[in-house]
Design an enzyme around this catalytic site. Structure first.
Site, PDB file in Angstrom:
ATOM      1  N   ASP A  62       0.862  -1.192   0.000  1.00  0.00           N
ATOM      2  CA  ASP A  62       0.000   0.000   0.000  1.00  0.00           C
ATOM      3  C   ASP A  62       0.899   1.244   0.000  1.00  0.00           C
ATOM      4  O   ASP A  62       2.116   1.146  -0.165  1.00  0.00           O
ATOM      5  CB  ASP A  62      -0.973  -0.021   1.178  1.00  0.00           C
ATOM      6  CG  ASP A  62      -0.283  -0.019   2.536  1.00  0.00           C
ATOM      7  OD1 ASP A  62       0.927   0.309   2.625  1.00  0.00           O
ATOM      8  OD2 ASP A  62      -0.958  -0.347   3.524  1.00  0.00           O
ATOM      9  N   PHE A  63       0.322   2.385   0.207  1.00  0.00           N
ATOM     10  CA  PHE A  63       1.070   3.642   0.152  1.00  0.00           C
ATOM     11  C   PHE A  63       2.199   3.716   1.171  1.00  0.00           C
ATOM     12  O   PHE A  63       3.153   4.480   0.997  1.00  0.00           O
ATOM     13  CB  PHE A  63       0.112   4.826   0.331  1.00  0.00           C
ATOM     14  CG  PHE A  63      -0.479   4.910   1.706  1.00  0.00           C
ATOM     15  CD1 PHE A  63       0.115   5.663   2.700  1.00  0.00           C
ATOM     16  CD2 PHE A  63      -1.635   4.201   2.022  1.00  0.00           C
ATOM     17  CE1 PHE A  63      -0.423   5.721   3.971  1.00  0.00           C
ATOM     18  CE2 PHE A  63      -2.182   4.250   3.296  1.00  0.00           C
ATOM     19  CZ  PHE A  63      -1.578   5.019   4.277  1.00  0.00           C
TER      20      PHE A  63
END
Length: 134
Positions: A18-19
């Site tokens: 994810d980020f």
């Protein structure tokens, strides 16, 4: 009593994260699905062939997951799948995702065997192989 055991080794790629750079929680589901496919392949059964020839195979009925520690991009992880509680038309698979000696994720998948969308007995040889201890 635990049955057959299989270990699938994977590398974490950017697309799995994810980020934050940690593995996205749903990516673990894909890793564990691959491992469930590979444990079948290890006992000489193939999802695709079962479906194409007999319209049968496993579906996940219930799954419990404990996310304990994160994995990150480029980590090499192992998904260990162990068959336990093998019944005529269902089984429970215990799965752990580890990095070295650290357990990252622990899960249990209750799987039902279906033929044409209805519960059915799994093939006798499959059941015997799933119960096999090593």
């Amino acid at each position: 009593m635990e049955g057959v055991r299989h270990i699938l080794t994977l590398r974490v790629y950017y697309e799995d994260t994810d980020f934050s750079g940690f593995v996205y929680h749903a990516s673990y589901l894909r890793f564990m699905e691959r491992a469930r496919t590979e444990i079948l392949r290890a006992i000489e059964f193939d999802h695709r062939r079962l479906w194409d020839e007999k319209r049968e195979g496993f579906v996940v009925r219930r799954m419990t997951i404990d996310y304990l520690r994160p994995a990150m991009m480029d980590d090499v992880i192992a998904v260990t799948t162990t068959a336990e509680d093998v019944k005529a038309a269902s089984l429970v698979l215990r799965q752990t995702v580890t990095r070295d000696d650290d357990v990252l994720v622990a899960a249990t998948a209750q799987c039902a065997y279906l033929r044409d969308g209805r519960p059915a007995r799994m093939p006798d040889r499959m059941r015997r192989e799933m119960m096999r201890t090593e």
